[in-house]
Motif scaffolding. Structure first.
Motif, short mmCIF file in Angstrom:
data_model
loop_
_atom_site.label_atom_id
_atom_site.label_comp_id
_atom_site.label_asym_id
_atom_site.label_seq_id
_atom_site.Cartn_x
_atom_site.Cartn_y
_atom_site.Cartn_z
N ILE A 187 0.83 -1.21 0.00
CA ILE A 187 0.00 0.00 0.00
C ILE A 187 0.87 1.26 0.00
CG2 ILE A 187 -0.32 0.27 2.49
CD1 ILE A 187 -3.02 0.61 -0.24
N CYS A 188 2.03 1.20 0.64
CA CYS A 188 2.96 2.35 0.59
C CYS A 188 3.40 2.59 -0.85
CB CYS A 188 4.18 2.07 1.46
SG CYS A 188 3.90 2.25 3.23
N CYS A 189 3.76 1.53 -1.55
CA CYS A 189 4.20 1.66 -2.94
C CYS A 189 3.07 2.15 -3.83
CB CYS A 189 4.71 0.31 -3.45
SG CYS A 189 6.26 -0.23 -2.68
N PHE A 190 1.86 1.67 -3.58
CA PHE A 190 0.71 2.10 -4.38
C PHE A 190 0.49 3.61 -4.23
CE2 PHE A 190 -3.75 3.05 -5.05
CZ PHE A 190 -4.04 2.37 -6.23
N LEU A 191 0.55 4.10 -3.00
CA LEU A 191 0.34 5.52 -2.75
C LEU A 191 1.48 6.38 -3.31
CD1 LEU A 191 -1.11 5.26 0.86
CD2 LEU A 191 -2.35 5.88 -1.22
N ARG A 192 2.65 5.75 -3.50
CA ARG A 192 3.78 6.46 -4.12
C ARG A 192 3.81 6.24 -5.64
NH1 ARG A 192 8.19 8.14 -1.78
NH2 ARG A 192 9.53 7.04 -3.26
N GLU A 193 2.74 5.60 -6.16
CA GLU A 193 2.59 5.31 -7.60
C GLU A 193 3.69 4.39 -8.11
OE1 GLU A 193 2.07 8.89 -9.82
OE2 GLU A 193 0.28 9.49 -8.71
N GLU A 194 4.19 3.54 -7.22
CA GLU A 194 5.16 2.50 -7.60
C GLU A 194 4.38 1.19 -7.78
OE1 GLU A 194 8.72 4.55 -4.90
OE2 GLU A 194 7.62 2.81 -4.16
N PHE A 195 3.59 1.15 -8.85
CA PHE A 195 2.58 0.11 -8.99
C PHE A 195 3.17 -1.29 -9.20
CE2 PHE A 195 0.47 4.02 -10.71
CZ PHE A 195 -0.31 4.25 -9.58
N LYS A 196 4.22 -1.39 -9.98
CA LYS A 196 4.81 -2.72 -10.21
C LYS A 196 5.42 -3.28 -8.93
CE LYS A 196 5.63 -2.26 -15.18
NZ LYS A 196 6.64 -2.31 -16.27
N GLU A 197 6.04 -2.41 -8.13
CA GLU A 197 6.60 -2.85 -6.86
C GLU A 197 5.48 -3.25 -5.89
OE1 GLU A 197 9.98 -1.35 -3.62
OE2 GLU A 197 9.42 -0.08 -5.33
N SER A 198 4.38 -2.53 -5.95
CA SER A 198 3.22 -2.87 -5.13
C SER A 198 2.70 -4.26 -5.48
CB SER A 198 2.11 -1.83 -5.33
OG SER A 198 0.96 -2.17 -4.59
N ILE A 199 2.66 -4.55 -6.77
CA ILE A 199 2.22 -5.86 -7.24
C ILE A 199 3.15 -6.96 -6.74
CG2 ILE A 199 1.97 -7.28 -9.33
CD1 ILE A 199 1.02 -4.64 -10.73
N ASP A 200 4.44 -6.70 -6.76
CA ASP A 200 5.42 -7.69 -6.29
C ASP A 200 5.24 -8.00 -4.80
OD1 ASP A 200 6.51 -7.85 -8.81
OD2 ASP A 200 8.12 -6.44 -8.41
N TYR A 201 4.98 -6.98 -4.00
CA TYR A 201 4.80 -7.21 -2.55
C TYR A 201 3.51 -8.00 -2.29
CZ TYR A 201 8.72 -4.31 -1.09
OH TYR A 201 9.99 -3.82 -0.86
N CYS A 202 2.47 -7.75 -3.08
CA CYS A 202 1.24 -8.53 -2.93
C CYS A 202 1.48 -10.00 -3.26
CB CYS A 202 0.15 -7.96 -3.83
SG CYS A 202 -0.52 -6.38 -3.28
N LYS A 203 2.25 -10.24 -4.30
CA LYS A 203 2.59 -11.62 -4.67
C LYS A 203 3.36 -12.30 -3.54
CE LYS A 203 4.92 -14.44 -8.14
NZ LYS A 203 5.63 -15.25 -7.13
#
Length: 346
Positions: A187-203
């Motif tokens: 969620i931190c990455c999502f709010l920083r618009e780091e969407f691909k990194e956000s996806i990786d952390y969810c995985k």
């Protein structure tokens, strides 16, 4: 008064009298304490002091810089406290004394100590056991969440990542903590618009497979991140997985409807584009065929014109040849020949 002193060791080797009360916790081993102190012999002769200095001294508990009695005394104090201590030689410098501080053999000591504050020095990670590392990870997660609530997402992200390095406890609680940190990072990455990194952390959180509730969050958060990079169909699959885990979750249901509607519109536009493409292709082919027909007609007309022209040329050549081969007969000569012919017949 001497009667105000109380024992802080069972044998009375270290006694204490509080001059000013303090507040808070007691310092522990490896705590860095800021202190002012005065050490004297029983005759009040000073042997060690930092009184009168502009800055307090930093003393690390149980490092062995001073006698055992001093360490016990300091560990009995609270921040802001000022106390006096009486220490017997057994807890002081014993039968050897201390030549560097000019403390004689078997000398009893007195200390006046003021503890301003202390800070617990963090134990090195490689010296911690798994349970201690788990506790440290929890502390770091709490700090990260404080940053997150203040919208300091980069600082929160750093704390969460640091906490992950302490996660080695292979238990249900340990796995849940790991997944929790991965989800917080997503969620931190999502709010920083780091969407691909956000996806990786969810995985990574899904790979931990800690519990259904955390898996639900991972599917949902990955879905909203996938939408941001145009991966609508993958987002739909994640939302379907989340829906299976909790069919009554309103956030999942709303997002699922939203993605389905988006895909429906996208398919409709794509269909229209393909239809237009085929129509344009048919019109283009017709134009090509018409143009080719016109070109063929023009070619045939040109060929016919050339043939007629060649025929005319051939006829002219024949005429010229005939004209050259048969000379023109003089009219006078012809009349004369006729007359002579008649004479012969007569």
């Amino acid at each position: 008064m001497e009667s105000d002193f109380v024992n802080i060791t069972a044998d009375g080797g270290v006694q204490k009298r509080i001059l000013k009360e303090g507040q808070g916790d007691y310092p522990q081993t490896n705590s860095t304490c800021k202190i002012y102190y005065l050490g004297t012999l029983e005759d009040q002769k000073p042997f060690d002091s930092n009184m009168g200095q502009s800055k307090p001294q930093k003393h690390i508990l149980k490092r062995g810089d001073r006698c055992k009695g001093f360490e016990i005394a300091l560990q009995s104090m609270k921040p802001g406290e000022k106390s006096q201590f009486k220490i017997t030689s057994e807890y002081g410098y014993g039968p050897d004394g201390n030549i560097f501080k000019d403390v004689p053999k078997n000398a009893n000591l007195r200390y006046e100590i003021e503890l301003l504050s202390f800070k617990l020095e963090k134990k090195k990670r490689w010296l911690m056991n798994p349970e201690e590392k788990y506790e440290e990870a929890l502390k770091l997660r709490t700090k990260g969440t404080k940053y997150f609530k203040n919208q300091q997402y980069q600082e929160a992200k750093e704390k969460y990542k640091d906490a992950l390095t302490y996660c080695v406890l292979n238990t249900k609680e340990g796995k849940e903590l790991i997944a929790s940190l991965q989800l917080n990072l997503s969620i931190c990455c999502f709010l920083r618009e780091e969407f691909k990194e956000s996806i990786d952390y969810c995985k990574a959180a899904l790979d931990t497979n800690s519990n259904d509730q955390q898996n639900l969050k991972a599917y949902y958060r990955r879905a909203i991140a996938l939408q941001q990079i145009g991966e609508q169909e993958k987002a739909l699959q994640d939302l379907k997985s989340a829906y299976k885990l909790d069919p009554k979750n309103t956030a999942v249901i709303e997002e699922l409807q939203k993605v389905k509607e988006h895909l429906k519109q996208a398919y409709s536009k794509e269909k229209q584009s393909w239809s237009k493409l085929f129509v344009d292709k048919d019109e283009s082919q017709q134009n090509i065929n018409k143009e080719e027909s016109q070109q063929q007609q023009e070619s045939e007309q040109n060929e016919l014109s050339k043939n007629i022209e060649n025929i005319d040329k051939d006829n002219q050549v024949s005429k010229d040849i005939i004209k050259n081969e048969i000379p023109q007969i003089n009219q006078n000569e012809t009349l004369q020949q006729l007359n002579e012919s008649r004479s012969i017949q007569e």
